[in-house]
Design a protein around this motif. Structure first.
Motif, mmCIF file in Angstrom:
data_model
loop_
_atom_site.group_PDB
_atom_site.id
_atom_site.type_symbol
_atom_site.label_atom_id
_atom_site.label_comp_id
_atom_site.label_asym_id
_atom_site.label_seq_id
_atom_site.Cartn_x
_atom_site.Cartn_y
_atom_site.Cartn_z
ATOM 1 N N ILE A 223 -15.487 6.589 -0.002
ATOM 2 C CA ILE A 223 -14.444 6.437 -1.016
ATOM 3 C C ILE A 223 -13.380 5.524 -0.425
ATOM 4 C CG2 ILE A 223 -12.659 7.588 -2.378
ATOM 5 C CD1 ILE A 223 -14.399 10.116 -2.303
ATOM 6 N N VAL A 224 -13.099 4.428 -1.112
ATOM 7 C CA VAL A 224 -12.117 3.453 -0.641
ATOM 8 C C VAL A 224 -10.962 3.413 -1.636
ATOM 9 C CG1 VAL A 224 -11.687 1.054 -0.015
ATOM 10 C CG2 VAL A 224 -13.939 2.072 0.431
ATOM 11 N N MET A 225 -9.762 3.794 -1.156
ATOM 12 C CA MET A 225 -8.574 3.797 -2.015
ATOM 13 C C MET A 225 -7.557 2.786 -1.489
ATOM 14 S SD MET A 225 -7.635 7.719 -3.070
ATOM 15 C CE MET A 225 -6.644 7.152 -4.463
ATOM 16 N N GLY A 226 -6.943 2.065 -2.408
ATOM 17 C CA GLY A 226 -5.812 1.219 -2.078
ATOM 18 C C GLY A 226 -4.595 1.772 -2.800
ATOM 19 N N GLY A 231 8.500 3.486 0.815
ATOM 20 C CA GLY A 231 9.412 3.102 1.886
ATOM 21 C C GLY A 231 8.932 1.944 2.725
ATOM 22 N N ASP A 232 7.794 1.356 2.377
ATOM 23 C CA ASP A 232 7.257 0.234 3.131
ATOM 24 C C ASP A 232 8.047 -1.039 2.791
ATOM 25 O OD1 ASP A 232 5.051 0.042 5.012
ATOM 26 O OD2 ASP A 232 4.264 -1.530 3.712
ATOM 27 N N PRO A 233 8.155 -1.995 3.712
ATOM 28 C CA PRO A 233 8.920 -3.223 3.425
ATOM 29 C C PRO A 233 8.141 -4.217 2.574
ATOM 30 C CG PRO A 233 8.058 -3.318 5.647
ATOM 31 C CD PRO A 233 7.711 -1.951 5.112
ATOM 32 N N LYS A 262 1.099 8.532 1.285
ATOM 33 C CA LYS A 262 1.446 9.348 2.438
ATOM 34 C C LYS A 262 0.175 9.967 3.019
ATOM 35 C CE LYS A 262 6.207 10.567 1.291
ATOM 36 N NZ LYS A 262 7.180 11.677 1.183
ATOM 37 N N GLU A 263 -0.056 9.717 4.292
ATOM 38 C CA GLU A 263 -1.314 10.136 4.914
ATOM 39 C C GLU A 263 -1.537 11.642 4.830
ATOM 40 O OE1 GLU A 263 -1.813 8.575 8.820
ATOM 41 O OE2 GLU A 263 -1.498 6.487 8.193
ATOM 42 N N GLU A 264 -0.471 12.428 5.025
ATOM 43 C CA GLU A 264 -0.633 13.876 5.002
ATOM 44 C C GLU A 264 -1.017 14.373 3.607
ATOM 45 O OE1 GLU A 264 3.826 12.983 4.612
ATOM 46 O OE2 GLU A 264 2.087 12.233 5.722
ATOM 47 N N GLU A 265 -0.474 13.715 2.569
ATOM 48 C CA GLU A 265 -0.810 14.087 1.189
ATOM 49 C C GLU A 265 -2.266 13.744 0.882
ATOM 50 O OE1 GLU A 265 0.765 15.574 -1.276
ATOM 51 O OE2 GLU A 265 2.776 15.789 -0.423
ATOM 52 N N VAL A 266 -2.674 12.561 1.270
ATOM 53 C CA VAL A 266 -4.057 12.131 1.020
ATOM 54 C C VAL A 266 -5.035 13.050 1.747
ATOM 55 C CG1 VAL A 266 -5.722 10.256 1.322
ATOM 56 C CG2 VAL A 266 -3.362 9.732 0.673
ATOM 57 N N THR A 267 -4.719 13.357 2.976
ATOM 58 C CA THR A 267 -5.588 14.239 3.768
ATOM 59 C C THR A 267 -5.727 15.602 3.104
ATOM 60 O OG1 THR A 267 -4.975 13.122 5.827
ATOM 61 C CG2 THR A 267 -5.908 15.336 6.014
ATOM 62 N N PHE A 282 -7.262 5.895 7.829
ATOM 63 C CA PHE A 282 -6.256 5.095 7.138
ATOM 64 C C PHE A 282 -6.092 3.739 7.833
ATOM 65 C CE2 PHE A 282 -5.328 9.551 6.602
ATOM 66 C CZ PHE A 282 -5.019 9.671 5.243
ATOM 67 N N ALA A 283 -5.722 2.747 7.026
ATOM 68 C CA ALA A 283 -5.417 1.432 7.574
ATOM 69 C C ALA A 283 -4.405 0.756 6.656
ATOM 70 C CB ALA A 283 -6.685 0.566 7.663
ATOM 71 N N LYS A 284 -3.398 0.123 7.260
ATOM 72 C CA LYS A 284 -2.388 -0.582 6.477
ATOM 73 C C LYS A 284 -2.797 -2.041 6.333
ATOM 74 C CE LYS A 284 1.809 2.132 7.277
ATOM 75 N NZ LYS A 284 3.215 2.070 7.719
ATOM 76 N N ASP A 285 -2.634 -2.558 5.124
ATOM 77 C CA ASP A 285 -2.946 -3.952 4.867
ATOM 78 C C ASP A 285 -2.113 -4.406 3.685
ATOM 79 O OD1 ASP A 285 -4.069 -6.444 5.034
ATOM 80 O OD2 ASP A 285 -6.147 -5.735 5.046
ATOM 81 N N SER A 286 -2.135 -5.679 3.385
ATOM 82 C CA SER A 286 -1.393 -6.209 2.245
ATOM 83 C C SER A 286 -2.335 -6.704 1.171
ATOM 84 C CB SER A 286 -0.477 -7.355 2.693
ATOM 85 O OG SER A 286 -1.241 -8.398 3.296
ATOM 86 N N PHE A 287 -1.876 -6.639 -0.062
ATOM 87 C CA PHE A 287 -2.678 -7.053 -1.215
ATOM 88 C C PHE A 287 -1.735 -7.805 -2.127
ATOM 89 C CE2 PHE A 287 -6.614 -6.179 -3.588
ATOM 90 C CZ PHE A 287 -6.258 -6.605 -4.849
#
Length: 288
Positions: A223-226, A231-233, A262-267, A282-287
């Motif tokens: 399962i791949v979620m974006g 609070g991210d810049p 939020k990682e804890e919520e997703v988990t 998890f991995a941070k990236d831009s779209f």
């Protein structure tokens, strides 16, 4: 007579079943009868009054008109019940169908293609793209050879996606309407991969969304979620942060889509759906 009305109820039940692919809940209909009476009482009174004043045999015609009024009342209750059911099923549907999201989606085509290229998609995969819009990631998946089903809440976006498919001559992808909280039309373990990029995060009932995505994914699948990150810049996060200072508080019970960032919520949501914690990453990236 009771027998006639029982027959009428069965016929209405059959009509409802064929239209909505499920039995009509008569309890829900009768619950809506009070609302139907309030909303249509003036019309019923006008009908009865006109009958009384325009005809001499008032009692007989009044009796007949009361029966007609009851039929009108019952039919109105069914309509209200159906409206409430549809609203409860998809509270966001009307919102996503108001504007033309395809204009914004056109600006994200390259990012969609780049993301799909990073997923290692092969021809033997069967993929569900959930909250697919008009195909920003679904169509690149199909170009990679996978068999793709795009599901979106908005009928206008489904139509736009199928139009793009037809224009490109693809025969391994199709789009259909659906609710991320209840993918009742989809079988268990039906997909090798579920992809949802800024899609399912907007659906209500996030725990149900997670359960449905897990349910339709084959054991060992992905399962791949974006999701937006609070609070991210980034532009979206900063716009939401600023606007929240000038808007009223959300209604009681509202669950922010940003919690999917939020990682804890997703988990917690996926663990609750039966996924082992060590299988969530998890991995941070831009779209853009």
């Amino acid at each position: 007579p009771t027998r006639q009305w029982a027959h009428r109820h069965r016929r209405l039940d059959d009509d409802h079943r064929s239209e909505n692919s499920g039995p009509m809940n008569l309890a829900a209909v009768y619950f809506c009868c009070v609302e139907a009476t309030i909303r249509f009482k003036r019309i019923i009174r006008v009908q009865v009054y006109a009958t009384q004043t325009d005809n001499k045999n008032r009692f007989l015609l009044l009796k007949t008109d009361i029966r007609s009024a009851y039929r009108f009342w019952f039919d109105a209750a069914i309509k209200i019940s159906n409206q409430k059911t549809k609203i409860n099923m998809n509270p966001n549907k009307a919102l996503w169908e108001k504007g033309d999201f395809t204009q914004l989606a056109k600006t994200m085509r390259e990012s969609g293609e780049a993301l799909v290229a990073s997923l290692g998609i092969t021809k033997d995969l069967k993929i569900l793209d959930l909250g697919c819009g008009d195909g920003t990631t679904a169509i690149p998946q199909a170009r990679s050879g996978a068999t793709v089903l795009g599901v979106d809440i908005a009928s206008n976006l489904v139509k736009a996606g199928n139009k793009r498919v037809e224009e490109e001559g693809l025969n391994n992808i199709r789009f259909q309407e659906g609710d991320a909280t209840d993918l009742a039309d989809l079988d268990d373990d039906g997909f090798d991969m579920v992809v949802t990029i800024f899609g399912a995060m907007f659906a209500p009932k996030p725990y149900e969304v997670a359960k449905e995505m897990v349910r339709v994914t084959k054991p060992g699948g992905r399962i791949v979620m974006g999701n937006w990150i609070p609070g991210d810049p980034t532009l979206v996060a900063q716009i939401l942060k600023i606007s929240s200072a000038y808007t009223p508080a959300p209604p009681e019970g509202f669950i922010s889509p940003m919690l999917w960032g939020k990682e804890e919520e997703v988990t917690e949501r996926f663990v609750n759906a039966g996924v082992a914690k060590e299988n969530i990453s998890f991995a941070k990236d831009s779209f853009t």
